[in-house]
Write a protein that holds these residues in place. Sequence first.
Motif, PDB file in Angstrom:
ATOM      1  N   PHE A   1       5.108  19.217 -62.685  1.00 46.86           N
ATOM      2  CA  PHE A   1       3.889  19.938 -63.029  1.00 46.86           C
ATOM      3  C   PHE A   1       2.952  19.892 -61.836  1.00 46.86           C
ATOM      4  CE2 PHE A   1       5.822  18.494 -66.852  1.00 46.86           C
ATOM      5  CZ  PHE A   1       5.529  19.423 -67.828  1.00 46.86           C
ATOM      6  N   GLY A   2       2.608  21.062 -61.317  1.00 44.50           N
ATOM      7  CA  GLY A   2       1.608  21.141 -60.262  1.00 44.50           C
ATOM      8  C   GLY A   2       0.296  21.604 -60.858  1.00 44.50           C
ATOM      9  N   GLY A   3      -0.803  21.041 -60.377  1.00 45.67           N
ATOM     10  CA  GLY A   3      -2.136  21.462 -60.793  1.00 45.67           C
ATOM     11  C   GLY A   3      -2.805  22.164 -59.625  1.00 45.67           C
ATOM     12  N   TYR A   4      -3.295  23.380 -59.841  1.00 40.29           N
ATOM     13  CA  TYR A   4      -3.793  24.220 -58.749  1.00 40.29           C
ATOM     14  C   TYR A   4      -5.227  24.687 -59.005  1.00 40.29           C
ATOM     15  CZ  TYR A   4       1.198  24.324 -57.916  1.00 40.29           C
ATOM     16  OH  TYR A   4       2.503  23.947 -57.715  1.00 40.29           O
ATOM     17  N   LEU A   5      -6.012  24.653 -57.952  1.00 40.71           N
ATOM     18  CA  LEU A   5      -7.360  25.217 -57.944  1.00 40.71           C
ATOM     19  C   LEU A   5      -7.426  26.219 -56.806  1.00 40.71           C
ATOM     20  CD1 LEU A   5      -9.623  22.071 -58.410  1.00 40.71           C
ATOM     21  CD2 LEU A   5      -9.226  23.897 -60.067  1.00 40.71           C
TER      22      LEU A   5
ATOM     23  N   GLU B   1     -11.262  25.921 -63.447  1.00 41.74           N
ATOM     24  CA  GLU B   1     -10.235  25.425 -64.365  1.00 41.74           C
ATOM     25  C   GLU B   1      -8.950  25.160 -63.591  1.00 41.74           C
ATOM     26  OE1 GLU B   1      -9.239  24.038 -67.968  1.00 41.74           O
ATOM     27  OE2 GLU B   1     -11.159  24.967 -67.515  1.00 41.74           O
ATOM     28  N   LEU B   2      -8.353  24.025 -63.852  1.00 42.97           N
ATOM     29  CA  LEU B   2      -7.090  23.668 -63.214  1.00 42.97           C
ATOM     30  C   LEU B   2      -5.984  24.508 -63.843  1.00 42.97           C
ATOM     31  CD1 LEU B   2      -5.971  21.525 -61.168  1.00 42.97           C
ATOM     32  CD2 LEU B   2      -5.306  20.196 -63.177  1.00 42.97           C
ATOM     33  N   ARG B   3      -5.208  25.163 -63.009  1.00 39.11           N
ATOM     34  CA  ARG B   3      -4.053  25.945 -63.464  1.00 39.11           C
ATOM     35  C   ARG B   3      -2.817  25.071 -63.316  1.00 39.11           C
ATOM     36  NH1 ARG B   3      -0.066  28.764 -61.150  1.00 39.11           N
ATOM     37  NH2 ARG B   3      -0.952  28.623 -59.061  1.00 39.11           N
ATOM     38  N   ILE B   4      -2.029  24.949 -64.375  1.00 37.23           N
ATOM     39  CA  ILE B   4      -0.835  24.121 -64.371  1.00 37.23           C
ATOM     40  C   ILE B   4       0.387  25.027 -64.313  1.00 37.23           C
ATOM     41  CG2 ILE B   4       0.483  22.335 -65.564  1.00 37.23           C
ATOM     42  CD1 ILE B   4      -2.370  21.470 -64.780  1.00 37.23           C
ATOM     43  N   ASP B   5       1.336  24.661 -63.459  1.00 36.73           N
ATOM     44  CA  ASP B   5       2.550  25.448 -63.288  1.00 36.73           C
ATOM     45  C   ASP B   5       3.732  24.502 -63.145  1.00 36.73           C
ATOM     46  OD1 ASP B   5       4.536  27.311 -62.459  1.00 36.73           O
ATOM     47  OD2 ASP B   5       3.018  28.525 -61.476  1.00 36.73           O
ATOM     48  N   THR B   6       4.889  24.889 -63.678  1.00 38.81           N
ATOM     49  CA  THR B   6       6.093  24.066 -63.548  1.00 38.81           C
ATOM     50  C   THR B   6       7.098  24.653 -62.557  1.00 38.81           C
ATOM     51  OG1 THR B   6       7.089  25.167 -65.462  1.00 38.81           O
ATOM     52  CG2 THR B   6       5.910  23.082 -65.870  1.00 38.81           C
ATOM     53  N   LEU B   7       6.708  25.657 -61.816  1.00 33.75           N
ATOM     54  CA  LEU B   7       7.607  26.235 -60.817  1.00 33.75           C
ATOM     55  C   LEU B   7       7.776  25.273 -59.643  1.00 33.75           C
ATOM     56  CD1 LEU B   7       6.483  29.970 -60.620  1.00 33.75           C
ATOM     57  CD2 LEU B   7       8.645  29.072 -61.503  1.00 33.75           C
TER      58      LEU B   7
END
Length: 149
Positions: free
Chosen positions: A50-54, A6-12
């Motif tokens: 918005f960064g998308g992280y795996l 699942e892609l984790r979304i973060d705004t940091l």
Amino acid sequence: MARTHELRIDTLREALDVDMIHAFLSEQAYWSQGISRATVERAIAGSLCFGGYLDGRQVAFARVVTDSATFAYLADVFVLPDFRDQGHARTLVAAVLAHPALQGLRRFSLATLDAHALYAGFGFTAPVHPQSLMEKFDPDIYTRTSPQP
């Protein structure tokens, strides 16, 4: 291809991989070939990002220019090529549109040459009154030899 993580979304902003973002935007994105790192950094500083992280690695990015009250402009949306066709773009755009600072806006716009189907799935359409929209467009600004403003 089946989605395995699942892609984790973060705004940091501090979590963003600016090297990767700049490399993609300057070398691979059709809309920003040749963009300087300084321009990318200024764009990030002035946007809700918005960064998308795996597995701790950033593989997707989007940014929104907004006043958080009346309008927003979605820009620089991408998923790295090795991670496409797994639903990550849809996950990223859904997270953008769900962000609390982007609710109740009168206008949310974007520009795309090739992702109409993705955005249509979220309710984006061609402008209702295109005759009322104007732009000042300089497609060669990043590749001209003269200094950027």
